[in-house]
Design an enzyme around this catalytic site. Structure first.
Site, PDB file in Angstrom:
ATOM      1  N   GLU A 198       7.801  -8.165  -8.818  1.00 60.22           N
ATOM      2  CA  GLU A 198       7.811  -6.916  -9.553  1.00 60.22           C
ATOM      3  C   GLU A 198       7.775  -5.749  -8.585  1.00 60.22           C
ATOM      4  O   GLU A 198       7.046  -5.765  -7.601  1.00 60.22           O
ATOM      5  CB  GLU A 198       6.654  -6.880 -10.548  1.00 60.22           C
ATOM      6  CG  GLU A 198       6.945  -7.842 -11.671  1.00 60.22           C
ATOM      7  CD  GLU A 198       5.851  -7.935 -12.692  1.00 60.22           C
ATOM      8  OE1 GLU A 198       4.971  -7.053 -12.711  1.00 60.22           O
ATOM      9  OE2 GLU A 198       5.883  -8.891 -13.475  1.00 60.22           O
ATOM     10  N   CYS A 205      -0.031  -0.936  -8.679  1.00 61.83           N
ATOM     11  CA  CYS A 205       0.011  -1.647  -7.413  1.00 61.83           C
ATOM     12  C   CYS A 205      -1.189  -2.578  -7.313  1.00 61.83           C
ATOM     13  O   CYS A 205      -2.281  -2.236  -7.727  1.00 61.83           O
ATOM     14  CB  CYS A 205       0.014  -0.659  -6.255  1.00 61.83           C
ATOM     15  SG  CYS A 205       1.509   0.300  -6.202  1.00 61.83           S
TER      16      CYS A 205
HETATM   17  N1  SAH Z   1      -2.271  -6.479   0.566  1.00 62.82           N
HETATM   18  C1  SAH Z   1      -2.211  -5.107   0.826  1.00 62.82           C
HETATM   19  C2  SAH Z   1      -1.247  -4.330  -0.052  1.00 62.82           C
HETATM   20  C3  SAH Z   1      -1.177  -4.707  -1.510  1.00 62.82           C
HETATM   21  S1  SAH Z   1      -2.513  -4.282  -2.542  1.00 62.82           S
HETATM   22  C4  SAH Z   1      -3.589  -4.476   0.773  1.00 62.82           C
HETATM   23  O1  SAH Z   1      -4.514  -5.140   0.313  1.00 62.82           O
HETATM   24  O2  SAH Z   1      -3.742  -3.352   1.232  1.00 62.82           O
HETATM   25  C5  SAH Z   1      -2.287  -2.524  -2.798  1.00 62.82           C
HETATM   26  C6  SAH Z   1      -3.583  -1.800  -3.096  1.00 62.82           C
HETATM   27  O3  SAH Z   1      -4.083  -2.135  -4.405  1.00 62.82           O
HETATM   28  C7  SAH Z   1      -4.677  -2.160  -2.105  1.00 62.82           C
HETATM   29  O4  SAH Z   1      -5.361  -1.018  -1.665  1.00 62.82           O
HETATM   30  C8  SAH Z   1      -5.566  -3.041  -2.950  1.00 62.82           C
HETATM   31  O5  SAH Z   1      -6.845  -3.121  -2.434  1.00 62.82           O
HETATM   32  C9  SAH Z   1      -5.469  -2.364  -4.307  1.00 62.82           C
HETATM   33  N2  SAH Z   1      -5.943  -3.187  -5.423  1.00 62.82           N
HETATM   34  C10 SAH Z   1      -5.959  -4.523  -5.520  1.00 62.82           C
HETATM   35  N3  SAH Z   1      -6.515  -4.908  -6.695  1.00 62.82           N
HETATM   36  C11 SAH Z   1      -6.843  -3.787  -7.349  1.00 62.82           C
HETATM   37  C12 SAH Z   1      -7.449  -3.521  -8.610  1.00 62.82           C
HETATM   38  N4  SAH Z   1      -7.823  -4.508  -9.424  1.00 62.82           N
HETATM   39  N5  SAH Z   1      -7.653  -2.240  -8.966  1.00 62.82           N
HETATM   40  C13 SAH Z   1      -7.274  -1.238  -8.158  1.00 62.82           C
HETATM   41  N6  SAH Z   1      -6.686  -1.413  -6.953  1.00 62.82           N
HETATM   42  C14 SAH Z   1      -6.482  -2.680  -6.552  1.00 62.82           C
END
Ligand code: SAH
Ligand code: SF4
Length: 338
Positions: free
Chosen positions: A84, A329
């Site tokens: 996605e 995201c």
């Molecule tokens: N793996 C990388 C990029 C993908 S996640 C990373 O962790 O940075 C993208 C962003 O979404 C990251 O900052 C992650 O911590 C956040 N994220 C993941 N799960 C989330 C949730 N349940 N609520 C809000 N943000 C979340």
């Protein structure tokens, strides 16, 4: 499309050089969707070229939302895995594409829906680039362009480092997609070798760190990756990154009620970032419920933010895009399985 592969294929088929340029233009600039659309080519050549992949991803569905204006594309790989990709349309005219770097993720962060899926496989650099091309095609139909790319979809970019850097080379190549490196951001959970490689290979690309906790103890509980790469080692690496590139680092901090959102945590965060204030920016993120935690109350989030501000830490609160289309995201490809 793989320009290098295509180049040698056309050479083997004794085609003039301008054929390569025409195909590249069709894919990377005009965002056509198949060999058949390279209409200036003889039909026989188009047929021959079908041996090579034009677009490794197939568009299944696009869902749109008005407020905030965004779209989520469901794309299928050749081995029928779902990806996605989210397009976020900003009021100031910017259009950001949020790309995935892997199917699922191996990092197991406890708050993350992608983490819960476990690891599927790495995406190839062509699959990463193709997400952007699909987004560009969608935007072109609306007279708009991709202005920014963030690696914040499914997966950990620095667990698939070679493909991610290759895709950035293609996306920033003036003869291919041609986006400025400063319009691209990578978000990582803190994989140190990947950050070090950014200093060498992509110092213009923006770096975001998913921090989410101000101490080693708490971070280990939320993000198992910090057992392998400790908070101390991470901050040391970022110090190196800042010194060598003089670039700002964005710290992502998802607000989890009763877990990481007290004023004590804010104080610890100020202490952690104190030496790096000049080049740090904290982004407080609203938690999207994945079952494990609760989102921080608005008043507590405000108090946390105020505390950071009062102590001269640059901070904003991110209103997440696409929540209402389950496309936020870090929340991708989980609703209907993968
Ligand atoms: N793996 C990388 C990029 C993908 S996640 C990373 O962790 O940075 C993208 C962003 O979404 C990251 O900052 C992650 O911590 C956040 N994220 C993941 N799960 C989330 C949730 N349940 N609520 C809000 N943000 C979340
Ligand atoms: Fe993977 Fe990033 Fe989710 Fe952690 S937050 S599980 S690193 S996608």
């Amino acid at each position: 499309m793989q320009p290098i592969e295509l180049s040698s294929f056309l050479r083997d088929h004794k085609q003039p050089k301008y054929r390569l340029e025409q195909a590249i233009r069709s894919y990377f600039v005009e965002f056509h969707d198949s060999w058949d659309s390279v209409s200036t080519w003889p039909a026989a050549l188009r047929e021959t070229c079908k041996e090579l992949t034009w677009s490794p991803l197939r568009l299944e569905l696009t869902s749109e939302t008005d407020k905030p204006e965004s779209a989520k594309m469901l794309l299928m790989t050749e081995d029928n895995k779902r990806i996605e990709t989210v397009i976020m349309r900003h009021a100031d005219g910017r259009n950001t594409v949020c790309v995935s770097s892997q199917i699922g993720c191996a990092m197991g962060c406890t708050f993350c829906a992608t983490g819960k899926m476990g690891f599927g496989r790495n995406l190839s650099s062509e699959e990463i680039v193709d997400q952007v091309i699909h987004a560009a095609r969608y935007l072109k139909a609306k007279d708009a362009k991709v202005t920014n790319i963030v690696f914040m979809g499914m997966g950990e970019p620095f667990h698939n480092t070679d493909a991610v850097f290759e895709s950035i080379d293609v996306l920033t190549d003036q003869d291919l997609f041609g986006l400025g490196a400063r319009h691209i951001s990578i978000s990582t959970c803190g994989i140190v070798p990947g950050i070090l490689r950014m200093i060498e290979d992509a110092p213009q690309v923006n770096l975001a760190i998913s921090l989410h906790a101000p101490t080693q103890d708490l971070r280990e509980k939320l993000m198992p990756v910090s057992i392998a790469y400790s908070l101390k080692q991470l901050m040391h690496t970022l110090d190196e990154y800042m010194r060598q590139t003089n670039r700002k680092v964005m710290f992502e901090y998802v607000m989890l009620k009763g877990v990481n959102d007290s004023l004590e945590h804010a104080k610890q965060l100020v202490e952690l970032l104190d030496p790096y204030k000049r080049l740090s920016h904290v982004n407080l993120i609203k938690y999207h419920d994945t079952g494990m935690y609760k989102a921080t109350d608005e008043k507590d989030r405000r108090a946390f933010q105020e505390y950071l501000k009062r102590h001269s830490v640059s901070v904003t609160h991110r209103i997440s895009y696409g929540e209402d289309i389950s496309g936020a995201c870090g929340q991708l490809a989980t609703k209907a399985g993968s």
